[in-house]
Design a protein around this motif. Structure first.
Motif, short mmCIF file in Angstrom:
data_model
loop_
_atom_site.label_atom_id
_atom_site.label_comp_id
_atom_site.label_asym_id
_atom_site.label_seq_id
_atom_site.Cartn_x
_atom_site.Cartn_y
_atom_site.Cartn_z
N PHE A 1 -6.30 -0.51 -6.37
CA PHE A 1 -4.90 -0.91 -6.44
C PHE A 1 -4.11 0.16 -7.17
N ARG A 2 -2.98 0.58 -6.58
CA ARG A 2 -2.09 1.55 -7.23
C ARG A 2 -1.09 0.75 -8.04
N ASP A 3 -1.23 0.82 -9.36
CA ASP A 3 -0.39 0.02 -10.26
C ASP A 3 0.75 0.89 -10.76
N ILE B 1 13.47 -0.32 1.33
CA ILE B 1 12.66 0.21 0.22
C ILE B 1 11.53 -0.74 -0.15
N ASP B 2 10.34 -0.18 -0.38
CA ASP B 2 9.24 -0.95 -0.98
C ASP B 2 8.51 -0.02 -1.95
N ASP B 3 7.60 -0.58 -2.74
CA ASP B 3 6.89 0.26 -3.71
C ASP B 3 5.79 1.07 -3.05
N VAL B 4 4.90 0.39 -2.30
CA VAL B 4 3.72 1.04 -1.75
C VAL B 4 3.59 0.74 -0.26
N LEU B 5 3.27 1.77 0.52
CA LEU B 5 2.97 1.62 1.94
C LEU B 5 1.45 1.69 2.12
N ALA B 6 0.88 0.67 2.74
CA ALA B 6 -0.56 0.70 3.04
C ALA B 6 -0.72 0.75 4.56
N THR B 7 -0.87 -0.40 5.22
CA THR B 7 -1.00 -0.40 6.69
C THR B 7 0.35 -0.28 7.39
N GLY B 8 1.43 -0.51 6.64
CA GLY B 8 2.76 -0.44 7.23
C GLY B 8 3.24 -1.76 7.83
N GLY B 9 2.39 -2.77 7.83
CA GLY B 9 2.76 -4.05 8.44
C GLY B 9 4.01 -4.66 7.82
N THR B 10 4.09 -4.60 6.50
CA THR B 10 5.22 -5.22 5.79
C THR B 10 6.53 -4.52 6.13
N LEU B 11 6.54 -3.19 6.06
CA LEU B 11 7.79 -2.47 6.32
C LEU B 11 8.16 -2.48 7.80
N ALA C 1 7.55 -8.29 -3.75
CA ALA C 1 8.26 -8.50 -5.00
C ALA C 1 8.49 -7.17 -5.73
N ARG C 2 7.49 -6.27 -5.69
CA ARG C 2 7.68 -5.00 -6.43
C ARG C 2 8.76 -4.14 -5.82
N GLY C 3 9.00 -4.32 -4.51
CA GLY C 3 10.08 -3.58 -3.85
C GLY C 3 11.44 -3.90 -4.45
P1 5GP Z 1 1.10 -3.00 4.03
O1 5GP Z 1 1.91 -4.07 4.69
O2 5GP Z 1 1.71 -1.64 4.22
O3 5GP Z 1 -0.35 -3.05 4.41
O4 5GP Z 1 1.07 -3.32 2.49
C1 5GP Z 1 2.17 -2.99 1.72
C2 5GP Z 1 2.55 -4.14 0.83
O5 5GP Z 1 1.45 -4.55 0.04
C3 5GP Z 1 3.67 -3.71 -0.09
O6 5GP Z 1 4.63 -4.74 -0.19
C4 5GP Z 1 2.98 -3.45 -1.42
O7 5GP Z 1 3.72 -3.96 -2.50
C5 5GP Z 1 1.63 -4.16 -1.31
N1 5GP Z 1 0.51 -3.27 -1.65
C6 5GP Z 1 -0.56 -2.96 -0.88
N2 5GP Z 1 -1.41 -2.17 -1.54
C7 5GP Z 1 -0.87 -1.95 -2.75
C8 5GP Z 1 -1.27 -1.19 -3.90
O8 5GP Z 1 -2.32 -0.54 -3.97
N3 5GP Z 1 -0.42 -1.19 -4.96
C9 5GP Z 1 0.74 -1.88 -4.94
N4 5GP Z 1 1.54 -1.80 -6.03
N5 5GP Z 1 1.14 -2.61 -3.89
C10 5GP Z 1 0.35 -2.65 -2.82
#
Ligand code: 5GP
Length: 171
Positions: free
Chosen positions: A24-26, A119-129, A60-62
């Motif tokens: 987890f990237r904090d 805007i969001d804090d972290v992009l992982a799979t991109g599903g949320t954005l 929420a972090r976004g």
């Molecule tokens: P995605 O939809 O891109 O897979 O996940 C992104 C969402 O999950 C973002 O809203 C983000 O806040 C949260 N997220 C996923 N992995 C991490 C992580 O390592 N650190 C943080 N801070 N948020 C994460």
């Protein structure tokens, strides 16, 4: 810049959170530092200066970065929330998680045709954005850019969301 290099070093890697095998990237140590918060907020909006009317932030972090960015840019803030949190959602979008699905919602509090920076804090799979983009577009507005503090490489997030600006990314 040296200030951004210093800010990046404040992002903490937490192994096995929220599940075993996940790093987890904090970003909370970065948020706690005045200069790091300021320079990263500026870096999030900098490429889009003058190109947007409003910022939408993802729960929420976004919300934290989006709200700082909105004040820095002199625009308003639209919250994109998890299902059931907004009193008058005008649109909702379902998207896939690793296990199951999630839903995000938005109020219709922006004029149709608004230019939105997402805007969001972290992009992982991109599903949320990707879901956030669809939500804004369903309400008749235009996503002029997507900006995140930290991109986790190798999960296909960049491909999923399209035009993306990131301040930091995993090596
Ligand atoms: P995605 O939809 O891109 O897979 O996940 C992104 C969402 O999950 C973002 O809203 C983000 O806040 C949260 N997220 C996923 N992995 C991490 C992580 O390592 N650190 C943080 N801070 N948020 C994460």
């Amino acid at each position: 810049s040296p200030a951004l290099v210093r800010a990046e070093a404040l992002i903490r890697n937490v192994p096995d959170y929220p599940q075993p095998g996940i790093i987890f990237r904090d970003i909370t140590p970065l948020l706690a530092d005045a200069e790091a918060l300021r320079v990263t907020t500026e870096a999030i909006i900098e490429p889009f200066a003058g190109q947007f009317d409003v910022i939408a932030g993802i729960e929420a972090r976004g919300f934290i970065l989006a709200s700082a960015a909105a004040i820095a840019a002199g625009v308003g803030l639209i919250p994109i929330r998890k299902a059931g949190k907004l009193p008058r959602p005008a649109a909702s979008v379902d998207y896939a998680l690793e296990y199951g699905t999630a839903t995000i919602e938005m109020h219709d509090d922006l004029p149709a045709g608004s230019r939105v920076l997402l805007i969001d804090d972290v992009l992982a799979t991109g599903g949320t954005l990707a879901a956030g983009r669809e939500l804004v577009e369903r309400l008749g507005s235009h996503v002029v850019g997507i900006s995140v503090l930290f991109e986790i490489d190798g999960l296909g997030g960049r491909e999923a969301v399209g035009d993306l600006h990131t301040v930091f990314h995993s090596a």
